[in-house]
Design a protein around this motif. Structure first.
Motif, PDB file in Angstrom:
ATOM      1  N   ALA A 131      -2.814 -48.725 -19.854  1.00 31.76           N
ATOM      2  CA  ALA A 131      -4.183 -48.888 -19.353  1.00 31.76           C
ATOM      3  C   ALA A 131      -5.094 -49.422 -20.454  1.00 31.76           C
ATOM      4  CB  ALA A 131      -4.711 -47.561 -18.817  1.00 31.76           C
ATOM      5  N   GLY A 132      -4.949 -48.869 -21.660  1.00 35.81           N
ATOM      6  CA  GLY A 132      -5.760 -49.354 -22.770  1.00 35.81           C
ATOM      7  C   GLY A 132      -5.491 -50.808 -23.098  1.00 35.81           C
ATOM      8  N   ARG A 133      -4.245 -51.230 -22.922  1.00 39.27           N
ATOM      9  CA  ARG A 133      -3.866 -52.606 -23.217  1.00 39.27           C
ATOM     10  C   ARG A 133      -4.317 -53.568 -22.119  1.00 39.27           C
ATOM     11  NH1 ARG A 133       2.391 -53.085 -23.919  1.00 39.27           N
ATOM     12  NH2 ARG A 133       1.862 -51.191 -25.069  1.00 39.27           N
ATOM     13  N   LEU A 134      -4.142 -53.168 -20.859  1.00 39.80           N
ATOM     14  CA  LEU A 134      -4.432 -54.058 -19.739  1.00 39.80           C
ATOM     15  C   LEU A 134      -5.895 -54.033 -19.314  1.00 39.80           C
ATOM     16  CD1 LEU A 134      -1.342 -53.197 -17.475  1.00 39.80           C
ATOM     17  CD2 LEU A 134      -1.642 -55.267 -18.870  1.00 39.80           C
ATOM     18  N   PHE A 135      -6.528 -52.861 -19.399  1.00 41.81           N
ATOM     19  CA  PHE A 135      -7.889 -52.693 -18.880  1.00 41.81           C
ATOM     20  C   PHE A 135      -8.768 -51.989 -19.919  1.00 41.81           C
ATOM     21  CE2 PHE A 135      -4.853 -52.190 -15.279  1.00 41.81           C
ATOM     22  CZ  PHE A 135      -5.077 -53.428 -14.670  1.00 41.81           C
ATOM     23  N   PRO A 136      -9.047 -52.635 -21.041  1.00 40.75           N
ATOM     24  CA  PRO A 136      -9.841 -51.992 -22.091  1.00 40.75           C
ATOM     25  C   PRO A 136     -11.252 -51.641 -21.645  1.00 40.75           C
ATOM     26  CG  PRO A 136      -9.565 -54.344 -22.532  1.00 40.75           C
ATOM     27  CD  PRO A 136      -8.656 -54.008 -21.395  1.00 40.75           C
ATOM     28  N   GLU A 137     -11.731 -52.282 -20.579  1.00 40.13           N
ATOM     29  CA  GLU A 137     -13.076 -51.990 -20.078  1.00 40.13           C
ATOM     30  C   GLU A 137     -13.123 -50.711 -19.246  1.00 40.13           C
ATOM     31  OE1 GLU A 137     -10.994 -54.087 -16.747  1.00 40.13           O
ATOM     32  OE2 GLU A 137     -11.011 -54.205 -18.930  1.00 40.13           O
ATOM     33  N   ALA A 138     -11.948 -50.163 -18.898  1.00 36.60           N
ATOM     34  CA  ALA A 138     -11.878 -48.974 -18.044  1.00 36.60           C
ATOM     35  C   ALA A 138     -11.789 -47.708 -18.887  1.00 36.60           C
ATOM     36  CB  ALA A 138     -10.680 -49.073 -17.116  1.00 36.60           C
ATOM     37  N   LEU A 139     -12.089 -46.579 -18.252  1.00 32.40           N
ATOM     38  CA  LEU A 139     -12.010 -45.266 -18.893  1.00 32.40           C
ATOM     39  C   LEU A 139     -10.839 -44.493 -18.294  1.00 32.40           C
ATOM     40  CD1 LEU A 139     -13.090 -42.954 -20.680  1.00 32.40           C
ATOM     41  CD2 LEU A 139     -14.701 -42.395 -18.826  1.00 32.40           C
ATOM     42  N   TRP A 140      -9.881 -44.116 -19.130  1.00 36.52           N
ATOM     43  CA  TRP A 140      -8.718 -43.331 -18.703  1.00 36.52           C
ATOM     44  C   TRP A 140      -9.048 -41.841 -18.797  1.00 36.52           C
ATOM     45  CZ3 TRP A 140      -3.726 -44.205 -16.863  1.00 36.52           C
ATOM     46  CH2 TRP A 140      -2.848 -43.123 -16.917  1.00 36.52           C
ATOM     47  N   PRO A 169     -18.865 -46.838 -17.877  1.00 40.82           N
ATOM     48  CA  PRO A 169     -17.659 -47.482 -17.349  1.00 40.82           C
ATOM     49  C   PRO A 169     -17.785 -47.728 -15.850  1.00 40.82           C
ATOM     50  CG  PRO A 169     -17.245 -45.154 -17.660  1.00 40.82           C
ATOM     51  CD  PRO A 169     -18.619 -45.424 -18.216  1.00 40.82           C
ATOM     52  N   ALA A 170     -17.420 -48.918 -15.402  1.00 44.91           N
ATOM     53  CA  ALA A 170     -17.424 -49.225 -13.975  1.00 44.91           C
ATOM     54  C   ALA A 170     -16.111 -48.831 -13.322  1.00 44.91           C
ATOM     55  CB  ALA A 170     -17.696 -50.704 -13.748  1.00 44.91           C
ATOM     56  N   VAL A 171     -15.058 -48.621 -14.127  1.00 43.90           N
ATOM     57  CA  VAL A 171     -13.734 -48.288 -13.600  1.00 43.90           C
ATOM     58  C   VAL A 171     -13.220 -47.039 -14.305  1.00 43.90           C
ATOM     59  CG1 VAL A 171     -11.339 -49.034 -13.323  1.00 43.90           C
ATOM     60  CG2 VAL A 171     -13.206 -50.696 -13.064  1.00 43.90           C
ATOM     61  N   LEU A 172     -12.838 -46.038 -13.537  1.00 46.58           N
ATOM     62  CA  LEU A 172     -12.150 -44.854 -14.041  1.00 46.58           C
ATOM     63  C   LEU A 172     -10.717 -44.883 -13.548  1.00 46.58           C
ATOM     64  CD1 LEU A 172     -14.736 -42.003 -13.232  1.00 46.58           C
ATOM     65  CD2 LEU A 172     -14.634 -43.436 -15.283  1.00 46.58           C
ATOM     66  N   LEU A 173      -9.760 -44.638 -14.429  1.00 46.22           N
ATOM     67  CA  LEU A 173      -8.348 -44.503 -14.052  1.00 46.22           C
ATOM     68  C   LEU A 173      -7.946 -43.065 -14.308  1.00 46.22           C
ATOM     69  CD1 LEU A 173      -6.976 -47.809 -15.602  1.00 46.22           C
ATOM     70  CD2 LEU A 173      -7.399 -47.339 -13.179  1.00 46.22           C
ATOM     71  N   LEU A 174      -7.667 -42.327 -13.229  1.00 47.70           N
ATOM     72  CA  LEU A 174      -7.370 -40.900 -13.321  1.00 47.70           C
ATOM     73  C   LEU A 174      -5.864 -40.685 -13.254  1.00 47.70           C
ATOM     74  CD1 LEU A 174     -10.398 -40.971 -12.543  1.00 47.70           C
ATOM     75  CD2 LEU A 174     -10.019 -38.890 -11.229  1.00 47.70           C
ATOM     76  N   GLN A 175      -5.314 -40.048 -14.263  1.00 47.67           N
ATOM     77  CA  GLN A 175      -3.869 -39.830 -14.315  1.00 47.67           C
ATOM     78  C   GLN A 175      -3.386 -39.085 -13.071  1.00 47.67           C
ATOM     79  OE1 GLN A 175      -2.357 -37.206 -17.429  1.00 47.67           O
ATOM     80  NE2 GLN A 175      -0.632 -38.593 -17.764  1.00 47.67           N
ATOM     81  N   ASN A 176      -2.315 -39.590 -12.462  1.00 48.00           N
ATOM     82  CA  ASN A 176      -1.712 -39.001 -11.260  1.00 48.00           C
ATOM     83  C   ASN A 176      -2.714 -38.831 -10.123  1.00 48.00           C
ATOM     84  OD1 ASN A 176       0.170 -37.819 -13.598  1.00 48.00           O
ATOM     85  ND2 ASN A 176       1.354 -37.928 -11.702  1.00 48.00           N
ATOM     86  N   HIS A 177      -3.664 -39.751 -10.043  1.00 47.36           N
ATOM     87  CA  HIS A 177      -4.674 -39.578  -8.996  1.00 47.36           C
ATOM     88  C   HIS A 177      -5.116 -40.897  -8.381  1.00 47.36           C
ATOM     89  CE1 HIS A 177      -8.125 -36.801  -7.549  1.00 47.36           C
ATOM     90  NE2 HIS A 177      -8.144 -37.905  -6.820  1.00 47.36           N
ATOM     91  N   GLY A 178      -5.523 -41.884  -9.158  1.00 44.96           N
ATOM     92  CA  GLY A 178      -6.013 -43.126  -8.582  1.00 44.96           C
ATOM     93  C   GLY A 178      -7.157 -43.685  -9.397  1.00 44.96           C
ATOM     94  N   ALA A 179      -8.033 -44.449  -8.741  1.00 49.11           N
ATOM     95  CA  ALA A 179      -9.120 -45.136  -9.431  1.00 49.11           C
ATOM     96  C   ALA A 179     -10.454 -44.859  -8.764  1.00 49.11           C
ATOM     97  CB  ALA A 179      -8.858 -46.642  -9.440  1.00 49.11           C
ATOM     98  N   PHE A 180     -11.524 -44.804  -9.603  1.00 50.24           N
ATOM     99  CA  PHE A 180     -12.909 -44.827  -9.145  1.00 50.24           C
ATOM    100  C   PHE A 180     -13.519 -46.132  -9.633  1.00 50.24           C
ATOM    101  CE2 PHE A 180     -12.337 -40.355  -8.516  1.00 50.24           C
ATOM    102  CZ  PHE A 180     -13.331 -39.938  -7.637  1.00 50.24           C
ATOM    103  N   VAL A 181     -14.186 -46.839  -8.733  1.00 48.86           N
ATOM    104  CA  VAL A 181     -14.887 -48.068  -9.096  1.00 48.86           C
ATOM    105  C   VAL A 181     -16.333 -47.926  -8.677  1.00 48.86           C
ATOM    106  CG1 VAL A 181     -15.164 -50.515  -8.532  1.00 48.86           C
ATOM    107  CG2 VAL A 181     -12.898 -49.609  -9.052  1.00 48.86           C
TER     108      VAL A 181
END
Length: 518
Positions: A131-140, A169-181
Motif C-alpha cells: 500500500a505504501g508503495r502503490l498508494f503513498p497518498e493513502a493512509l493505511w 487523507p482522502a483514502v483510508l485502507l483498512l487492514q482486512n476490511h476495505g477502503a474509505f474514500v
C-alpha cells in the motif's frame, strides 16, 4: 451537492458486485451541521434519500471527548447510546456503527466499500508495504475491531497524517476490511476508486476457473443434507460448481454472511457435520465437496444465495492475495468479536427480513393447474413465507437453488406426477415432505400408505362445490391458507382430508397450533 448525489453514488456502487455484495458498505453526506449516514441493514443499491439517518455532527464529535472506561463493552454501549441521541427528531433508523468514522473525514461525501480487488491488498500479509508503495497518498490502518475503537484509532492516525503532510487523507485502507474514500464531489470519489481498482487489477493473478458441478451427486445427496444442516428447522441449500473456499476468515462481511470457516469434506455425513459444529460452535453455512460442488445453507433460499456469494468473494480475495504475500486471516479474538458483536447481528437480521411468516424456509412446488386455482395459492404461499415455483419442470432447478422441495400442491389432473416426483426426491431425505391434493380426497389414504416409506405426507383439501368456477370452491383464501398451514405443520401421520365448506375449514383451536414434526 446534496442527498441526491450520495443516493446516486450509493445506487451505482451498490448495484455493482465488483464493489458491493449483500448489505456491505456504507455512505454519508454532510453539511455544516448534520451528517446523513446510511442506516444499518439497508442495502446501498436500494437506499432512498429519506432512508439516510440525519445526525447532529456536534453530538457525534462529543463522543471523542469521552474518558476511559472499565472495558470496551462499557465504552461501546455508551457510544451506541450517544449515537441514538445524535439522531435528530425528524429522522429515524439506526445509524451505521461507522458514523463516527464518517464524521472524522473532512469531506462532503464518504463512500466505504469492500471490493475484492482492494481486499486483495488489505487482506494480504504484505499489504501495508505494498500500500505504501502503490498508494503513498493513502493512509493505511492496521486491523482494529469495528466500532468506536476503530474510529478513535483512525482519528489519531488522521491527526498524525495531517501533521506529517499538511492535508487530510482522502483514502483510508483498512487492514482486512476495505477502503474509505472521501471527497467533495462525486467525480472525485469515482476518480479515487478508479485509481485504486485499475492499479490493483494489473497486479492480481487471474481468478481460478470453477470446476464442473456434479449434478448426480447433488441429486443423490443434497435432499438428505437439508435435514443434517438444519436439524429440525427448515433450511435451503444452494449448489454451485466447485471452487476452493477460503481457508480462514478474511473480513467482517465474510464472517457475518458465510461464517469464519467452511466444512471441507468428500463425505458430509451427519457425523462430520456434528464434529464441525462441536469444533466451531455453529453448523456449516458453506461446505466444499472437492471436485463435486460447493453447498451454501441458509434459513431461506435468499440467505443461502447470499452466503454463497460471500464465500465466492472470499475465495477470490484469497486467490488475489498471492500478489501481495498471501492471505492474512483474522485472528481468533478478531473473528470471535465479529461473530458475537450485537451490531452485526442486528444488521444481519434487518437484511434477512421478518422471520414470523409461518412457512418461512419452506420450498413449495405447484402444478400449473393448481397454480391457476381461484384460491391464488402462489400468492397465499408467498405471503406465508414459502419460496414458490410453478410447473414440475422446475424440480431440478429447485434442487440446485434450494436443495429440494418441502411441499407440492396438486390437483386431480396431475397428482400421480406430483407424488412420483416427491418420491424420487425423498428417497434419501431424512425429513418429512408434504403433498397436498386439491379436491381429490378419494386417493389420499391409498397414496399415503404407498408413500409412507418415502417420508411423504399425502393429505387433501376438499372444497364444497361452488358456483361453477374451475376448482368448484367458494372458500375464502384465509381459511384455505389456515388449513394448508395446518397440514404442513402436523406430524408425520398421513391421509388427512380437511373439508373446507362455506368459507370455513373444519379446524378447531387445538388443530391449528404449531406442532413439532416427528
Amino acid at each position: 451537492m446534496s442527498l441526491a448525489t450520495i443516493t446516486e453514488l450509493s445506487h451505482r456502487y451498490g448495484a455493482d458486485p465488483a464493489y458491493v455484495l449483500a448489505g456491505g458498505g456504507n455512505t454519508s453526506y454532510k453539511d455544516e451541521k448534520y451528517l446523513y449516514v446510511k442506516p444499518s441493514g439497508v442495502a446501498l443499491k436500494a437506499i432512498r434519500p429519506e432512508h439516510f439517518v440525519k445526525m447532529e455532527r456536534a453530538a457525534i464529535r462529543a463522543c471523542f471527548e469521552l474518558g476511559t472506561f472499565a472495558d470496551a463493552t462499557e465504552r461501546e454501549a455508551e457510544v451506541k447510546r450517544r449515537m441514538a441521541f445524535a439522531v435528530t427528531a425528524d429522522s429515524s433508523g439506526r445509524p451505521s456503527v461507522e458514523a463516527p468514522l464518517h464524521e472524522l473525514l473532512p469531506f462532503r461525501y464518504v463512500v466505504h466499500l469492500h471490493p475484492a480487488l482492494i481486499n486483495a491488498l488489505t487482506c494480504a500479509r504484505d499489504g501495508a508495504q505494498w500500500a505504501g508503495r502503490l498508494f503513498p497518498e493513502a493512509l493505511w490502518i492496521d486491523y482494529v475491531d469495528p466500532g468506536f475503537t476503530l474510529a478513535r484509532r483512525v482519528g489519531d492516525a488522521i491527526a498524525g497524517f495531517v501533521r506529517a503532510t499538511g492535508r487530510a487523507p482522502a483514502v483510508l485502507l483498512l487492514q482486512n476490511h476495505g477502503a474509505f474514500v472521501g471527497a467533495d464531489t462525486a467525480e472525485e470519489v469515482d476518480s479515487h476508486y478508479q485509481h485504486l481498482m485499475s492499479t490493483l487489477r494489473k497486479l492480481v493473478p487471474p481468478a481460478p476457473p470453477p470446476g464442473e458441478l456434479d449434478r448426480a451427486w447433488v441429486r443423490d445427496h443434497v435432499p438428505a443434507l437439508r435435514a443434517v444442516f438444519g436439524d429440525e428447522s427448515p433450511v435451503a441449500i444452494r449448489s454451485a460448481a466447485p471452487f476452493p473456499v477460503a481457508r480462514g476468515p478474511l473480513t467482517p462481511d465474510h464472517v457475518v454472511y458465510a461464517k469464519s470457516y467452511a466444512l471441507i469434506t468428500a463425505d458430509p455425513t451427519p457425523e462430520a457435520v456434528a464434529e464441525f459444529t462441536r469444533r466451531h460452535g455453529y453448523r456449516p453455512l458453506i461446505t466444499e465437496i472437492p471436485g463435486k460442488a460447493v453447498l451454501a445453507a441458509g434459513p431461506t433460499p435468499a440467505n443461502a444465495a447470499t452466503a454463497l456469494q460471500l464465500a465466492r468473494d472470499a475465495s477470490l480475495v484469497e486467490s488475489y492475495t498471492a500478489a501481495f504475500g498471501g492471505p492474512h486471516y483474522l485472528s481468533d479474538p478478531q473473528r470471535e468479536f465479529i461473530e458475537n458483536w450485537e451490531v452485526e447481528s442486528y444488521r444481519r437480521k434487518v437484511a434477512a427480513g421478518s422471520s414470523d411468516a409461518p412457512l418461512r424456509g419452506r420450498i413449495a412446488l405447484l402444478s400449473e393447474a393448481a397454480a391457476a386455482s381461484p384460491l391464488k395459492p402462489v400468492e397465499l404461499l408467498s405471503r406465508a413465507g414459502a419460496e414458490v415455483a410453478v410447473g414440475y419442470a422446475r424440480l431440478e432447478e429447485l434442487l440446485l437453488e434450494c436443495g429440494g422441495v418441502d411441499l407440492v400442491v396438486s390437483t386431480a389432473n396431475d397428482f400421480e406426477e406430483a407424488t412420483r416426483l416427491m418420491a424420487a426426491q425423498n428417497r434419501t431425505a431424512r425429513r418429512w415432505s408434504d403433498v397436498v391434493l386439491l379436491n381429490y380426497p378419494a386417493a389420499v389414504r391409498v397414496l399415503a400408505a404407498q408413500l409412507l416409506p418415502d417420508r411423504i405426507k399425502v393429505n387433501g383439501l376438499n372444497f364444497e362445490p361452488g358456483r361453477g368456477n374451475p376448482m368448484n370452491c367458494d372458500c375464502t383464501a384465509p381459511e384455505a391458507m389456515r388449513a394448508l398451514i395446518y397440514l404442513v405443520e402436523q406430524p408425520a401421520e398421513t391421509g388427512t382430508v380437511l373439508p373446507v365448506t362455506g368459507g370455513r375449514a373444519t379446524l378447531n383451536d387445538s388443530n391449528v397450533k404449531t406442532r413439532k414434526k416427528s
